[in-house]
Design a protein around this motif. Sequence first.
Motif, PDB file in Angstrom:
ATOM      1  N   LEU A  87     -16.747 -31.331 -23.271  1.00 55.22           N
ATOM      2  CA  LEU A  87     -16.839 -30.341 -22.206  1.00 55.22           C
ATOM      3  C   LEU A  87     -16.713 -28.925 -22.745  1.00 55.22           C
ATOM      4  O   LEU A  87     -17.401 -27.990 -22.286  1.00 55.22           O
ATOM      5  CB  LEU A  87     -15.741 -30.593 -21.168  1.00 55.22           C
ATOM      6  N   ARG A  88     -15.847 -28.740 -23.739  1.00 54.68           N
ATOM      7  CA  ARG A  88     -15.689 -27.408 -24.320  1.00 54.68           C
ATOM      8  C   ARG A  88     -16.973 -26.989 -25.034  1.00 54.68           C
ATOM      9  O   ARG A  88     -17.390 -25.815 -24.962  1.00 54.68           O
ATOM     10  CB  ARG A  88     -14.502 -27.412 -25.281  1.00 54.68           C
ATOM     11  N   ASP A  89     -17.633 -27.975 -25.725  1.00 50.38           N
ATOM     12  CA  ASP A  89     -18.894 -27.656 -26.397  1.00 50.38           C
ATOM     13  C   ASP A  89     -19.979 -27.273 -25.400  1.00 50.38           C
ATOM     14  O   ASP A  89     -20.909 -26.510 -25.721  1.00 50.38           O
ATOM     15  CB  ASP A  89     -19.351 -28.847 -27.244  1.00 50.38           C
ATOM     16  N   ARG A  90     -19.922 -27.800 -24.180  1.00 49.55           N
ATOM     17  CA  ARG A  90     -20.917 -27.482 -23.155  1.00 49.55           C
ATOM     18  C   ARG A  90     -20.582 -26.207 -22.385  1.00 49.55           C
ATOM     19  O   ARG A  90     -21.250 -25.870 -21.408  1.00 49.55           O
ATOM     20  CB  ARG A  90     -21.042 -28.640 -22.179  1.00 49.55           C
ATOM     21  N   GLY A  91     -19.498 -25.588 -22.769  1.00 52.28           N
ATOM     22  CA  GLY A  91     -19.114 -24.353 -22.114  1.00 52.28           C
ATOM     23  C   GLY A  91     -18.167 -24.516 -20.945  1.00 52.28           C
ATOM     24  O   GLY A  91     -17.860 -23.539 -20.258  1.00 52.28           O
ATOM     25  N   GLU A  92     -17.673 -25.766 -20.695  1.00 54.96           N
ATOM     26  CA  GLU A  92     -16.725 -26.008 -19.605  1.00 54.96           C
ATOM     27  C   GLU A  92     -15.305 -25.888 -20.159  1.00 54.96           C
ATOM     28  O   GLU A  92     -14.524 -26.853 -20.208  1.00 54.96           O
ATOM     29  CB  GLU A  92     -16.940 -27.400 -19.008  1.00 54.96           C
ATOM     30  N   ALA A  93     -14.940 -24.688 -20.594  1.00 55.38           N
ATOM     31  CA  ALA A  93     -13.651 -24.501 -21.253  1.00 55.38           C
ATOM     32  C   ALA A  93     -12.480 -24.724 -20.307  1.00 55.38           C
ATOM     33  O   ALA A  93     -11.434 -25.269 -20.696  1.00 55.38           O
ATOM     34  CB  ALA A  93     -13.582 -23.092 -21.859  1.00 55.38           C
ATOM     35  N   ALA A 143     -12.036 -28.404 -19.772  1.00 57.50           N
ATOM     36  CA  ALA A 143     -11.560 -28.999 -21.025  1.00 57.50           C
ATOM     37  C   ALA A 143     -10.080 -28.684 -21.247  1.00 57.50           C
ATOM     38  O   ALA A 143      -9.293 -29.556 -21.661  1.00 57.50           O
ATOM     39  CB  ALA A 143     -12.394 -28.476 -22.192  1.00 57.50           C
ATOM     40  N   GLN A 144      -9.701 -27.459 -20.955  1.00 57.25           N
ATOM     41  CA  GLN A 144      -8.287 -27.087 -21.126  1.00 57.25           C
ATOM     42  C   GLN A 144      -7.402 -27.880 -20.182  1.00 57.25           C
ATOM     43  O   GLN A 144      -6.300 -28.323 -20.550  1.00 57.25           O
ATOM     44  CB  GLN A 144      -8.129 -25.588 -20.892  1.00 57.25           C
ATOM     45  N   SER A 145      -7.876 -28.055 -18.934  1.00 56.27           N
ATOM     46  CA  SER A 145      -7.084 -28.827 -17.961  1.00 56.27           C
ATOM     47  C   SER A 145      -6.895 -30.263 -18.431  1.00 56.27           C
ATOM     48  O   SER A 145      -5.800 -30.827 -18.357  1.00 56.27           O
ATOM     49  CB  SER A 145      -7.777 -28.788 -16.604  1.00 56.27           C
ATOM     50  N   ILE A 146      -7.995 -30.861 -18.951  1.00 56.72           N
ATOM     51  CA  ILE A 146      -7.889 -32.244 -19.436  1.00 56.72           C
ATOM     52  C   ILE A 146      -6.958 -32.318 -20.646  1.00 56.72           C
ATOM     53  O   ILE A 146      -6.148 -33.251 -20.787  1.00 56.72           O
ATOM     54  CB  ILE A 146      -9.279 -32.785 -19.774  1.00 56.72           C
ATOM     55  N   GLU A 147      -7.061 -31.339 -21.540  1.00 55.42           N
ATOM     56  CA  GLU A 147      -6.201 -31.342 -22.723  1.00 55.42           C
ATOM     57  C   GLU A 147      -4.727 -31.197 -22.342  1.00 55.42           C
ATOM     58  O   GLU A 147      -3.856 -31.821 -22.956  1.00 55.42           O
ATOM     59  CB  GLU A 147      -6.620 -30.204 -23.657  1.00 55.42           C
TER      60      GLU A 147
END
Length: 454
Positions: free
Chosen positions: A269-275, A278-282
């Motif tokens: 997701l981070r690679d697709r620009g959904e930072a 991605a941060q929430s999942i991390e």
Amino acid sequence: MILRSLRWRLILAGGGAIVLALVLAALGLALLFERHVERVAVADLEARAMAVAALVEPQPDGPPAFRKVASDPLYEQPFSGHYWQIGLGSSVLRSRSLWDFGFPPAEAPPDPAPPQGRRVLALTGPLERPLLALEWWLEVRSGGESLPLRIIVARDRAELDNARQGFLSDLLPYLGLLGLCLLAASSVQITVGLHPLRQIRAQVAALRSGQRARLGPDMPQEVQPLAAEIDALLDARDDELAKARHRAGDLAHGFKTPLQALMGDARLLRDRGEADIAQSIELVAGSMRRLVDHELARARIRSDRLVAAVADPAVVIGRVVAVLQRTPAGAELDWQVDVAPGLAARIDPADLTEAVGALAENAVQHARRRIAISARRDGAHLAITLRDDGPGAPDAALTRLRQRGARLDEAGDNHGLGLAIVADIAAAAGGELMLRNATPGLEVTLRLLSAAKG
């Protein structure tokens, strides 16, 4: 501090026993010595009574009479402590030492007569002094007449008392020296007797340092039961560690792969620009990983909290049912809870909650319409039983679960990891998990040690 020392307890107890024994020995020896001295004194009085009896001289043509008294310094000095008195019929003859004192007269010999006409008396003599006396009754015949002859020979008891006191004065130093020798011998005996405790201390230190695995049987007979109990405790601890490792493996098996997958999805997701996503999942995955690490650490640590922990099954079951009834699957089921009053289990409440929760979650997954939960006392144990009306489980899976170290998640059935965890919790608390197909459904019984409800 002294009373907490076995050595000092034994020394004080032994010293007290020695002192008591010596006191009793001194009293007994004094009594025996007094009796011996008194027997010697009585024998002396008998000999003197024979000499005094010779003062009576029969007459050929009349009653017997007294002959002239021979001079004796013991009986010539007034109040010398040695006295005699002769009564012949109505005539009385006394030693000069009596002075103006006389022993009470006797009208006739005592009835029954003492053996050989003699008896030992305790009399009061001149100056109110206690006397040891020998009374001797005889019969004298002369000139056709028979007259009773009464002889009293006495001596002052002060001489006997002085002899006893002198004996004790000579005896006490030797008894004191004997007491010191006995105390020293007792101390040596205690030191030798307690020496094996040093061996136990050394072997326990070796256990702690890892040089020994167990205390072993090479112990004195008296402490061997203690060593056996310690070894049994170590065996139980090893079993607990093994179960903790199984639990850690189960948790790692159950959470490691999903957490890695979540972290991988977060990177995609981070690679697709959904930072933000991605941060929430991390963040969520990191929180879960910390919780898993905490649980793994708790599983590997041996704790003694279960020894005194007590859980209320009614409270635990009520909380678990209340939570599951809020879930979509649990809300559609008919929950039948029957818990006997006054029950208490010897287990940590958190572990009991985890075990009952895992059993109830499995029941929710497989039940069709109804789940029944009951708790009853079973002798020294209590049994918590959960029964669903689902399809049940293969008999082979139930058999494998009863085997040591078996885990249902590796068996491929539908009951998953939860039952293996519950089995470990029950075994750690001194209980057991029992499964049987109830037709329909599966009946699971958690059997735990009962405890007094506080």
